[in-house]
Enzyme design. Structure first.
Site, PDB file in Angstrom:
ATOM      1  N   GLU A 324      25.343 -13.618  -4.784  1.00  0.00           N
ATOM      2  CA  GLU A 324      25.271 -12.664  -5.886  1.00  0.00           C
ATOM      3  C   GLU A 324      26.664 -12.168  -6.264  1.00  0.00           C
ATOM      4  OE1 GLU A 324      25.023  -8.773  -7.922  1.00  0.00           O
ATOM      5  OE2 GLU A 324      25.913  -9.145  -5.973  1.00  0.00           O
ATOM      6  N   GLU A 325      27.505 -11.981  -5.259  1.00  0.00           N
ATOM      7  CA  GLU A 325      28.766 -11.276  -5.491  1.00  0.00           C
ATOM      8  C   GLU A 325      29.768 -12.030  -6.351  1.00  0.00           C
ATOM      9  OE1 GLU A 325      29.003  -8.326  -5.128  1.00  0.00           O
ATOM     10  OE2 GLU A 325      27.990  -7.584  -3.351  1.00  0.00           O
ATOM     11  N   ASP A 352      18.932  -3.982  -4.825  1.00  0.00           N
ATOM     12  CA  ASP A 352      20.370  -4.212  -4.698  1.00  0.00           C
ATOM     13  C   ASP A 352      21.156  -3.003  -5.205  1.00  0.00           C
ATOM     14  OD1 ASP A 352      22.838  -5.388  -4.233  1.00  0.00           O
ATOM     15  OD2 ASP A 352      22.819  -6.561  -6.088  1.00  0.00           O
ATOM     16  N   HIS A 424      31.672  -2.304  -2.087  1.00  0.00           N
ATOM     17  CA  HIS A 424      32.726  -3.336  -2.015  1.00  0.00           C
ATOM     18  C   HIS A 424      33.953  -2.887  -1.219  1.00  0.00           C
ATOM     19  CE1 HIS A 424      31.152  -5.515  -5.911  1.00  0.00           C
ATOM     20  NE2 HIS A 424      30.216  -5.355  -4.999  1.00  0.00           N
TER      21      HIS A 424
END
Lengths: 458, 458
Positions: A324-325, A352, A424
């Site tokens: 996904e990132e 998410d 993150h």
């Protein structure tokens, strides 16, 4: 023994309710399992502490694939399998170095290369640094940008209640900043970290290059350092220089996997309800809230159903999306195969947005489903997860929209206030996840899946 | 400069809305001030880090009185004053020692004397320890309790969504356990900490003695140690002994103060709306969530009004109650003086459930006010603080109920899931408070006070 007796009586009561198929009773039982004998927290601890950071293509990403597959097999789900997908393979390499160069002083600051960025040359980049808030301001500077480093420093708007709205309002600097700066001849970009708080953690995240525009290195800078840098620039103007060096590189695409577990539907096994999160994480932390919580909650939904001997009418799938990132390849592959195999998906839900206290669900582009789901609010109100609103679902689900017409896409909405504190960054670790909040999320999602399984999407 | 321009335009827009007296506009402005230029977080940092723990009668409690008075004076509130109140003065003394005695092994465990407890003798207490879950189980043991230490080990019920309900279901062990055990001749009591989580922090809290029943020492044990102790007892039964030693003492009552700041009403200055929290805290930590957040939010309500040049119709009072934790003397004194001076209080709101994401408000014993306030839900929904429910308000407000007939009592309800992780334990520190959550709480409370000021309570 009063407590124990009450306790057993209460469980027995729940069982009776379940036998009567009361929705209130089933949902109560779902919460009881999640809160009294939940597995999310210990599973998340394993994923964070025994595996850790797991960027696509890394050894740890493969470990996470193996672990989640084995876990679902151990739980005895009806079918557990992998979907092959080729994923980008980007590596940070050695730790970055950066300084604000103020005359002869070199003030060290914390940066982190943005995912997908190129390295600097071996000497690093040193140049005058100019601050802008947005692309319009950048474009107005025109040719003066050439040969300089561009510092994108537009903060989150604190007035926006949902921090995802503040993120949306700032994130183009990170994704597109390098392209826009390179068009004007910049040598590199430094982007203020995408967070509400002022601290010294750089928050990485994805960025893009564009064909025909030269690639320049891009890094996130901590908000604390961004404030300092902005102050220096406002005081000393063109005299302020910046130096940074980073070592990242992009390797050839790597083979990886989506990991899927299923409980087969008892009445309509061909109908699929997907519940998922993403297995990959950025490399700086443990990917606890992003998205270990979504992974462990999705698996927990199926485990709770099994624990309650609840036989869903439709097939329920827990999907651990890969990448996904920095690529969304897993989501794209899942949708591609759904279309190819002509699978009948009725709904898909993604978790998410972190493992915080649940507030409700968003329904994407389907007023019919929204109205239908809204009827369940009284069942969800005792658990204060009854905000059913129109809104986006999850990045991994996007490709399903065109691949499977008619599918209803749902987002799990926990409280958003703390998410970007750790998003993150190196602070996205297991210790920052609260057990009850995580478990309540799993129960909320399981309740929604139960209701969709029983009553459909319209 | 687009961002700055947009920003100023937006503030200007808000000002226009305010000029029109639109409730949506005023509430938007209240949130803007709290989120963009809020003082709660820096004030809380001062209270926690420059003053710290502030149990009634302590030097730090006096420092907190002085600081909050000066702060409100510096903000230029119309009137800032103190109310004298005599408070209990209990001190922990040196750090407690405790061991599980298993044969020749002495396993050290973490305890904290309960507030109000007597010390042990200088040698400490050593005796067989017997575990019970509740008073019925204790009473059934009868004469066998004599000469032993009683271990109350009934955990929070994790199925209860609101953790305050779980607390209510467990806290009689802490408050009344020593009395019930002493009636049967016990030498001391050890009480499982009042928390959802398993960790090694003992959580202190208030306990009572009873005339005619001998006083025995009482301490809280960390949940981790409680689990270990329970395991030992289940394995080895009557062979397990416990040792503990504590040094606490009760000194003569001390002079202290409630601290009050007011903005005088422009139309009906004799009508009072109170918003408050408690200034004292337990001695083990900084009292950040309990109740530094309530204190700083209450002061912020008045500061926001001043910042917006909002002239309330009624007099708005921020009240820092003294001695909520171990006596409620401040709340009693405030009510006593309200009655004595024949003050006309129309409503009082307390924030004493932590500085977490706001969810709504509870209204105590007033269906009329509940129905009236519920009409404001659409104004509060954009900020997701629209749960308006029947329920208790705050401990400090209790005495007002009889002292000022007709007053409407309101509780501020933030999310409850994390509160008891840190409640009365050394982990209740500034670092565990989130800036946005705290600020949103202040804005929510200010919005509710604004609406009550404008539209009354019925």
């Amino acid at each position: 023994m009063k407590f124990i007796t009450t306790f057993i009586a209460s469980l027995f009561l729940s069982t009776c309710l379940f036998a009567q198929n009361s929705d209130e009773g089933v949902i109560r039982q779902i919460y009881n399992v999640a809160l009294m004998e939940g597995h999310t927290y210990k599973n998340l601890e394993h994923l964070c502490k025994q595996i850790g950071p797991r960027l696509s293509g890394s050894k740890n990403a493969q470990k996470a694939v193996d672990w989640s597959k084995r876990l679902m097999e151990d739980y005895g789900f009806d079918k557990v399998y992998l979907q092959e997908v080729m994923v980008p393979h980007w590596e940070r390499g050695a730790k970055e170095t950066a300084f604000i160069v103020d005359g002869t002083a070199r003030i060290p600051v914390r940066i982190a290369a943005l995912g997908g960025s190129i390295a600097t040359s071996a000497e690093g980049v040193t140049a005058q640094i100019i601050e802008v808030k947005d692309f319009e301001q950048l474009k107005a500077l025109g040719a003066t940008v050439k040969g300089k480093i561009v510092f994108f420093n537009r903060p989150f708007d604190p007035r926006l209640f949902d921090t995802f709205d503040a993120y949306s309002g700032a994130v183009n600097q990170r994704g597109q900043g390098a392209v826009e700066a390179a068009k004007l001849g910049a040598l590199g970009v430094i982007v203020r970290s995408m967070t509400n708080i002022i601290d010294d953690n750089p928050h990485t995240g994805g960025m893009r290059y564009q064909d025909g525009v030269s690639k320049i290195p891009a890094a996130a800078i901590s908000t604390k350092a961004a404030e300092l840098l902005s102050k220096k620039i406002s005081e000393k103007g063109t005299a302020v220089k910046f130096y940074f060096k980073q070592y990242c590189r992009t390797l050839p695409d790597a083979l990886s996997y989506n990991v899927i577990g299923e409980i087969r539907g008892s009445e309509k096994p061909e109908n699929i309800i997907t519940v998922g999160g993403h297995l990959d994480s950025w490399d700086l932390a443990e990917g606890a809230h992003d998205d270990g919580t979504g992974i462990t909650q999705s698996i927990e939904v199926l485990r709770i159903f099994k624990s309650l001997n609840y036989q869903p009418k439709n097939t329920i799938r827990a999907v651990m999306f890969m990448n996904e990132e920095n690529g969304l390849r897993g989501g794209a592959k899942y949708a591609e195969l759904a279309k190819l195999n002509n699978e009948k998906h009725i709904a898909a839900l993604e978790s998410d947005e972190g493992g915080f206290t649940p507030r409700g669900f968003t329904v994407e582009d389907s007023p019919t489903a929204l109205a239908h789901f809204s009827k369940w609010k009284p069942l969800l109100e005792p658990y204060k997860v009854s905000d059913i609103e129109a809104g986006g679902s999850g990045s991994d689900l996007g490709p399903l929209k065109t691949a499977v017409p008619g599918i209803v896409l749902i987002g799990f909405k926990p409280d958003s206030q703390r998410y970007f504190d750790i998003h993150h960054a190196s602070s996205d670790v297991f210790e920052n996840v609260n057990k009850r909040e995580l478990e309540l999320g799993a129960a909320s999602i399981a309740s929604m899946i139960y209701l969709i399984d029983k009553y459909g999407t319209k």
